[in-house]
Structures are given as structure tokens and as C-alpha cells.
Write an enzyme that holds these catalytic residues in place. Structure first.
Site, PDB file in Angstrom:
ATOM      1  N   TYR A  25      -3.896  11.167  -7.918  1.00  0.00           N
ATOM      2  CA  TYR A  25      -4.882  10.200  -7.414  1.00  0.00           C
ATOM      3  C   TYR A  25      -4.384   8.777  -7.639  1.00  0.00           C
ATOM      4  O   TYR A  25      -5.143   7.860  -7.886  1.00  0.00           O
ATOM      5  CB  TYR A  25      -6.226  10.427  -8.111  1.00  0.00           C
ATOM      6  CG  TYR A  25      -7.416   9.842  -7.385  1.00  0.00           C
ATOM      7  CD1 TYR A  25      -7.909  10.425  -6.234  1.00  0.00           C
ATOM      8  CD2 TYR A  25      -8.056   8.701  -7.868  1.00  0.00           C
ATOM      9  CE1 TYR A  25      -9.007   9.908  -5.571  1.00  0.00           C
ATOM     10  CE2 TYR A  25      -9.166   8.162  -7.214  1.00  0.00           C
ATOM     11  CZ  TYR A  25      -9.637   8.767  -6.070  1.00  0.00           C
ATOM     12  OH  TYR A  25     -10.735   8.245  -5.414  1.00  0.00           O
ATOM     13  N   GLY A  26      -3.057   8.618  -7.544  1.00  0.00           N
ATOM     14  CA  GLY A  26      -2.467   7.289  -7.691  1.00  0.00           C
ATOM     15  C   GLY A  26      -2.517   6.526  -6.385  1.00  0.00           C
ATOM     16  O   GLY A  26      -3.463   6.664  -5.607  1.00  0.00           O
ATOM     17  N   HIS A 108       6.825  13.061   0.919  1.00  0.00           N
ATOM     18  CA  HIS A 108       8.245  12.690   0.875  1.00  0.00           C
ATOM     19  C   HIS A 108       9.027  13.984   0.766  1.00  0.00           C
ATOM     20  O   HIS A 108       8.607  14.930   0.090  1.00  0.00           O
ATOM     21  CB  HIS A 108       8.503  11.779  -0.329  1.00  0.00           C
ATOM     22  CG  HIS A 108       9.915  11.290  -0.461  1.00  0.00           C
ATOM     23  ND1 HIS A 108      10.728  11.036   0.623  1.00  0.00           N
ATOM     24  CD2 HIS A 108      10.664  11.004  -1.566  1.00  0.00           C
ATOM     25  CE1 HIS A 108      11.900  10.593   0.198  1.00  0.00           C
ATOM     26  NE2 HIS A 108      11.895  10.585  -1.130  1.00  0.00           N
ATOM     27  N   GLY A 134       0.049   3.106  -0.607  1.00  0.00           N
ATOM     28  CA  GLY A 134      -1.278   3.693  -0.572  1.00  0.00           C
ATOM     29  C   GLY A 134      -2.414   2.712  -0.367  1.00  0.00           C
ATOM     30  O   GLY A 134      -3.370   3.002   0.362  1.00  0.00           O
ATOM     31  N   GLU A 195      15.472   2.354   1.154  1.00  0.00           N
ATOM     32  CA  GLU A 195      15.011   1.764  -0.103  1.00  0.00           C
ATOM     33  C   GLU A 195      16.159   1.135  -0.881  1.00  0.00           C
ATOM     34  O   GLU A 195      16.043   0.019  -1.394  1.00  0.00           O
ATOM     35  CB  GLU A 195      14.354   2.854  -0.965  1.00  0.00           C
ATOM     36  CG  GLU A 195      13.039   3.376  -0.419  1.00  0.00           C
ATOM     37  CD  GLU A 195      12.562   4.617  -1.133  1.00  0.00           C
ATOM     38  OE1 GLU A 195      11.399   5.008  -0.918  1.00  0.00           O
ATOM     39  OE2 GLU A 195      13.345   5.225  -1.908  1.00  0.00           O
ATOM     40  N   SER A 252      13.784 -22.502  13.462  1.00  0.00           N
ATOM     41  CA  SER A 252      14.468 -23.651  14.072  1.00  0.00           C
ATOM     42  C   SER A 252      15.821 -23.230  14.642  1.00  0.00           C
ATOM     43  O   SER A 252      16.391 -22.196  14.261  1.00  0.00           O
ATOM     44  CB  SER A 252      14.686 -24.741  13.020  1.00  0.00           C
ATOM     45  OG  SER A 252      15.631 -24.313  12.051  1.00  0.00           O
TER      46      SER A 252
END
Length: 334
Positions: A25-26, A108, A134, A195, A252
Site C-alpha cells: 500500500y505504498g 514491473h 503512484g 532509469e 531562445s
């Protein structure tokens, strides 16, 4: 172009009569559980009794069980614990509760692709990987939108695995933005490479090296921070919304010319060769083994690197600058 799946391609009915267990539950866990619940699906949460998330999950209205009990009760089990804990949680808590006809899911591909988790052949094994943290998966959903996601089917024992994974993706809001089908191998290897070489490792090292170069040349650290770190968000937002060409159109002419002429001197053929070596280590499983061994040892090297990174001058200067900007003052991570 790759096919994108949207709301019309997914049917929540595929999960309507099933019990979904979200293990963890993170950051991702709370978002998945809440979004699925708000989508009208039956969700339970699997947590160890000592977890700090037991109270928040109960306060959100979930039935909270141990991971083992949740796995036994559920038809669809989503493992959303950190990669380094997933194999142990699977072996101790999830595997004993698996039986033919159930579905096992991950956000994952790490543990499945590198063989740290080996599910039985009589269950569906799928992946739903939101392309965002999340808190965004949750906040964007509450705004009526969604975060894009990747899906994959590793095992289709039931013959309905794709229907299930698309339904889950819809339940967390992914199909509102668009969902791409991939494989565990492709998702894992590209995710780790992105990553390490670009999003976290590459960008962090580039920012820090730029900061150090200016400070060592005698410029004020605050100026170095603004030029090499703070303004990164402005550029990233332009790229996110309009691509590299849109970013170059918006800056620019001086900045655009410097982009074309200096960028390739920083990220040159040697840098690309090192990227290819990094990718090869990921593909071979060498990085995965190194990371798993590091975690088994208690993360001694990671803790040293974490402490050194936090002690860098850019962190002290950055904290002072953010505290001085009214709308950034007091902001904390979840």
C-alpha cells in the site's frame, strides 16, 4: 505505430465478480487500490500486521489481511512491493495460496523476467505498469483522467488474460490516457535502461556535474543551482508537452544553437558506447544479480552512496532556495 488501447477496448466486467488483492500500500499500492475501488471493483489489501500502511488502508475503507490471507481469498493478485522484496513475499505468502484459474500481476517485469519468481503454469501472469509515480496515478484519476500504462501477458492459462489485464488497466485509469502492449522482457530492460542511463542516473549526474563545473569556476552556488537544476523542470515540461522540437522552438535562438552544437560534445560517441554497455549488463541479468546481492547484504553500498548524495553541496543549496520560494516552501514527498 504501436496499437493503443483506450476505454472502449476494455471491459471492467472481466473483473466485476472477482476479488482483487493489492499486496502493498505504498506509492503504487495505495493508488491502484483506491482507483480500482472507485471504479466499482472489489479490492482487498494485503499487508503484514506491522506495516505502517495498515491504518491508512483501513481508514480508506479496505479490508486488510495478511499477504498470505489476501492471496488465498483473491482471484486476481497484484504484487506492489519493492522489487527487492517481491520474490520473498511471493515464496512465503503468495505461492501457497495460488491455484488454477487465479491471476498474478506485477507493475514491473523485474522478478518474472530475471527468474526470481517462477509461477505455476496453471495461472495467468500479467503486468500493468503505469508510466508515472503512484501519487500521480491517484491524483490524475481523481481529476477524471489517467496515466498511460504498459500491459503484458506472460502466461495465458485461462484464455482471458488480456481481457483481465485491460480491465485492470481501465480500473486504475490507464485506458483514459492510452495503454500499450509490450512484453515482460521489453518493459524490464527498457525501464532499467531508461532509469539508469537517462531519467535518474544520467540526468542526476549531468545536473551535478554542471553544478560542480560552475561552482569550481568561481560562480555562486545559487546561480549554479538555478541554471543546472531549477530550470530543468521548465525544459522537461516543454519536452513532455511538445517534444524536443517543441522545446527548441520555445527557447531562445541562443539556447537552440547551443543545444545543437554543444549537446553532441557532452553526449558523444563514447557516451553512447557506455550506454550500450549499460544496456548489455541489464540484458544479461548482471545488473539484476548485483542489485539482488546488494539487497541481500543489507544494502551497505547503496546506503553509503545515498548518504554521500544527500551530503552534496547541491542538496544544501537547493533546499535553501526552495525554502525561499513561497509556493515551494514546505513541500514534502508522500
Amino acid at each position: 505505430m504501436v496499437k493503443m488501447y483506450y476505454d472502449g477496448d476494455a471491459d471492467l466486467g472481466a473483473l466485476r465478480d472477482k476479488t482483487i488483492a493489492v499486496i502493498g500500500y505504498g506509492s503504487q499500492g495505495h493508488a491502484h487500490a483506491l482507483n480500482l475501488k472507485d471504479s466499482g471493483l472489489n479490492v482487498i489489501v494485503g499487508l503484514r500486521p506491522s506495516s505502517k500502511f495498515v491504518t491508512p488502508a483501513k481508514e480508506a475503507g479496505f479490508e486488510v489481511l495478511s499477504p498470505a490471507a489476501a492471496a488465498r481469498k483473491a482471484d486476481f493478485i497484484m504484487i506492489l512491493v519493492p522489487d527487492e522484496f517481491a520474490a520473498e513475499v511471493y515464496r512465503q505468502d503468495i505461492e501457497p495460496g495460488l491455484k488454477a484459474g487465479k491471476a498474478l500481476a506485477f507493475a514491473h517485469g523485474f522478478n518474472i523476467h530475471f527468474g526470481y519468481v517462477k509461477p505455476p503454469k496453471d495461472i495467468d501472469v500479467v503486468m500493468i505498469a503505469p508510466k508515472g509515480p503512484g501519487h500521480l496515478v491517484r491524483s490524475v484519476y481523481t481529476e477524471g483522467a489517467g496515466v498511460p500504462a504498459l500491459i503484458a501477458v506472460h502466461q495465458d492459462a485461462s484464455g482471458h488474460a488480456r481481457e483481465l489485464v485491460l480491465a485492470y488497466a481501465k480500473g486504475i485509469g490507464g485506458t483514459k490516457a492510452g495503454v500499450i502492449e509490450t512484453t515482460y522482457k521489453e518493459e524490464t530492460e527498457t525501464d532499467l535502461f531508461g532509469e539508469q542511463a537517462v531519467l535518474c542516473g544520467g540526468v542526476s549526474a549531468l545536473i551535478q556535474a554542471g553544478f560542480e563545473t560552475l561552482v569550481e569556476a568561481g560562480y555562486q552556488p545559487e546561480m549554479a543551482y538555478f541554471e543546472c537544476c531549477h530550470e530543468m523542470k521548465l525544459i522537461v515540461d516543454l519536452i513532455y508537452n511538445h517534444g524536443l522540437a517543441g522545446m527548441r522552438y520555445s527557447v531562445s535562438n541562443t539556447a537552440e544553437y547551443g543545444d545543437y552544437t554543444v549537446g553532441p560534445k557532452i553526449i558523444n560517441a563514447d557516451a553512447k558506447k557506455r550506454m550500450q554497455e549499460i544496456l548489455a549488463r541489464i540484458q544479461s541479468g548482471a545488473f539484476a544479480k548485483e542489485f539482488v546481492d546488494e539487497c541481500k547484504a543489507g544494502k551497505p553500498n547503496m546506503e553509503k552512496m545515498r548518504a554521500a548524495a544527500k551530503a552534496h553541496q547541491i542538496e544544501k543549496v537547493g533546499a535553501e532556495i526552495r525554502a525561499a520560494i513561497p509556493w515551494m516552501k514546505g513541500q514534502k514527498l508522500l
